[in-house]
Design a protein around this motif. Structure first.
Motif, PDB file in Angstrom:
ATOM      1  N   ARG A 193      38.606  41.811  68.083  1.00 14.79           N
ATOM      2  CA  ARG A 193      39.352  42.513  69.125  1.00 14.79           C
ATOM      3  C   ARG A 193      39.188  44.011  68.903  1.00 14.79           C
ATOM      4  O   ARG A 193      39.977  44.641  68.217  1.00 14.79           O
ATOM      5  CB  ARG A 193      40.831  42.130  69.105  1.00 14.79           C
ATOM      6  N   GLU A 194      38.157  44.534  69.498  1.00 15.63           N
ATOM      7  CA  GLU A 194      37.846  45.962  69.377  1.00 15.63           C
ATOM      8  C   GLU A 194      38.542  46.785  70.450  1.00 15.63           C
ATOM      9  O   GLU A 194      38.780  47.983  70.275  1.00 15.63           O
ATOM     10  CB  GLU A 194      36.332  46.167  69.449  1.00 15.63           C
ATOM     11  N   LYS A 195      38.839  46.154  71.580  1.00 14.40           N
ATOM     12  CA  LYS A 195      39.560  46.826  72.664  1.00 14.40           C
ATOM     13  C   LYS A 195      40.732  45.947  73.077  1.00 14.40           C
ATOM     14  O   LYS A 195      40.683  44.719  72.942  1.00 14.40           O
ATOM     15  CB  LYS A 195      38.635  47.072  73.858  1.00 14.40           C
ATOM     16  N   LYS A 196      41.744  46.580  73.618  1.00 18.53           N
ATOM     17  CA  LYS A 196      42.971  45.853  73.938  1.00 18.53           C
ATOM     18  C   LYS A 196      42.719  44.727  74.931  1.00 18.53           C
ATOM     19  O   LYS A 196      43.334  43.664  74.852  1.00 18.53           O
ATOM     20  CB  LYS A 196      44.006  46.829  74.504  1.00 18.53           C
ATOM     21  N   GLU A 197      41.828  44.947  75.888  1.00 25.47           N
ATOM     22  CA  GLU A 197      41.667  43.978  76.955  1.00 25.47           C
ATOM     23  C   GLU A 197      40.708  42.836  76.611  1.00 25.47           C
ATOM     24  O   GLU A 197      40.615  41.885  77.373  1.00 25.47           O
ATOM     25  CB  GLU A 197      41.166  44.686  78.224  1.00 25.47           C
ATOM     26  N   ARG A 198      40.027  42.910  75.498  1.00 31.43           N
ATOM     27  CA  ARG A 198      38.967  41.942  75.212  1.00 31.43           C
ATOM     28  C   ARG A 198      39.189  41.251  73.871  1.00 31.43           C
ATOM     29  O   ARG A 198      39.444  41.901  72.858  1.00 31.43           O
ATOM     30  CB  ARG A 198      37.610  42.658  75.205  1.00 31.43           C
ATOM     31  N   PHE A 199      39.058  39.920  73.888  1.00 28.54           N
ATOM     32  CA  PHE A 199      39.262  39.133  72.676  1.00 28.54           C
ATOM     33  C   PHE A 199      38.135  38.106  72.618  1.00 28.54           C
ATOM     34  O   PHE A 199      38.012  37.273  73.507  1.00 28.54           O
ATOM     35  CB  PHE A 199      40.629  38.452  72.731  1.00 28.54           C
ATOM     36  N   SER A 200      37.319  38.192  71.600  1.00 28.54           N
ATOM     37  CA  SER A 200      36.141  37.342  71.490  1.00 28.54           C
ATOM     38  C   SER A 200      36.335  36.287  70.421  1.00 28.54           C
ATOM     39  O   SER A 200      36.865  36.566  69.339  1.00 28.54           O
ATOM     40  CB  SER A 200      34.906  38.189  71.141  1.00 28.54           C
ATOM     41  N   LEU A 201      35.879  35.092  70.728  1.00 25.72           N
ATOM     42  CA  LEU A 201      35.877  33.991  69.757  1.00 25.72           C
ATOM     43  C   LEU A 201      34.437  33.755  69.336  1.00 25.72           C
ATOM     44  O   LEU A 201      33.543  33.666  70.184  1.00 25.72           O
ATOM     45  CB  LEU A 201      36.461  32.728  70.381  1.00 25.72           C
ATOM     46  N   ILE A 202      34.220  33.634  68.037  1.00 27.74           N
ATOM     47  CA  ILE A 202      32.863  33.488  67.501  1.00 27.74           C
ATOM     48  C   ILE A 202      32.779  32.204  66.689  1.00 27.74           C
ATOM     49  O   ILE A 202      33.608  31.975  65.794  1.00 27.74           O
ATOM     50  CB  ILE A 202      32.508  34.698  66.624  1.00 27.74           C
ATOM     51  N   LEU A 203      31.797  31.400  67.033  1.00 27.78           N
ATOM     52  CA  LEU A 203      31.476  30.233  66.223  1.00 27.78           C
ATOM     53  C   LEU A 203      30.285  30.645  65.358  1.00 27.78           C
ATOM     54  O   LEU A 203      29.186  30.854  65.857  1.00 27.78           O
ATOM     55  CB  LEU A 203      31.099  29.037  67.098  1.00 27.78           C
ATOM     56  N   GLU A 204      30.514  30.825  64.082  1.00 29.37           N
ATOM     57  CA  GLU A 204      29.500  31.401  63.196  1.00 29.37           C
ATOM     58  C   GLU A 204      28.245  30.542  63.114  1.00 29.37           C
ATOM     59  O   GLU A 204      27.134  31.034  63.121  1.00 29.37           O
ATOM     60  CB  GLU A 204      30.095  31.603  61.807  1.00 29.37           C
TER      61      GLU A 204
END
Lengths: 114, 111
Positions: free
Chosen positions: A68-79
């Motif tokens: 979560r680098e910006k308030k509006e964006r949340f990324s999910l990562i499958l490594e």
């Protein structure tokens, strides 16, 4: 009106790939969440974030990470994607630390790992 | 222990009949309670919520729910269902940092 947008409705990836699921909200909400939804199991929380660069593990964080680098964006990562990560993934957001506020959901990403 | 229990995984009901979807919560969660609906291929939408005050809560689309502290229940009701109510319904309760969801009840309205 409230809007939570998930970048893909359907996604097909191969075992071992690194997979990114993106979620954007336009409501200036502090809290954001990633769930996975499986038949008979309901929604299970993977990770949540209550502020930029902050993250907390949910009930099933293994095999996942978030950004979560910006308030509006949340990324999910499958490594390194595995077949048992085939599922429906739902992103949600809510106001501040007031966890009695309702969560607003995106339409989901149906991810298949082959 | 399960924080939120939805006893019925599937509920078939004829059109225009009444319906009740059951939800029980454990004492480990707060009494901030919610019902969400998920239509096919969509995310979850809030139907109604109970935070405090009147134990009978009215929501959208003619649904209502009654908070019963002694029975630790928050059942969802509608007096007359429509075909368009066919969907999956989730009960949820606030935990320390997030919501606990039940496993869902699939409501099928039969013409």
């Amino acid at each position: 009106d409230v809007k939570v947008t998930q970048s893909s409705r359907y996604l097909v990836k191969r075992t071992g790939e690194k997979v990114f699921l993106e979620c954007v909200q336009d409501m200036d909400h502090e809290n954001m969440f990633w769930y996975r939804q499986d038949p008979g199991l309901g929604l299970r929380l993977i990770y949540f974030s209550y502020d930029v660069k902050m993250k907390e593990k949910g009930d099933i964080p293994e095999g996942y990470s978030v950004s979560r680098e910006k308030k509006e964006r949340f990324s999910l990562i499958l490594e390194s994607a595995s077949t048992n990560q085939t599922s429906m993934y739902l992103c949600a957001s809510s106001l501040a630390r007031r966890f009695y506020q309702p969560q607003h959901f995106g339409d989901g990403t149906r991810l298949s790992i082959l | 222990a399960q924080s939120v229990t939805q006893l019925d995984s599937q509920v078939p009901v004829f059109e225009e009949a009444p319906v009740e979807l059951r939800c029980n919560y454990s004492s480990s969660v707060s009494v901030y309670l919610f019902w969400y609906v998920q239509y096919p291929n969509q995310g979850l939408q809030l139907l109604l919520k109970y935070l405090s005050g009147s134990t009978l809560v009215k929501g959208i689309n003619g649904f209502e729910a009654e908070f019963n502290k002694s029975q630790t229940s928050f059942h969802l009701r509608k007096p007359s269902v429509h075909i368009s109510d066919t969907a999956e319904y989730f009960c949820a309760a606030r935990g320390a940092n997030n919501l606990f969801f039940g496993t869902g009840t699939r409501l099928t309205v039969i013409p």
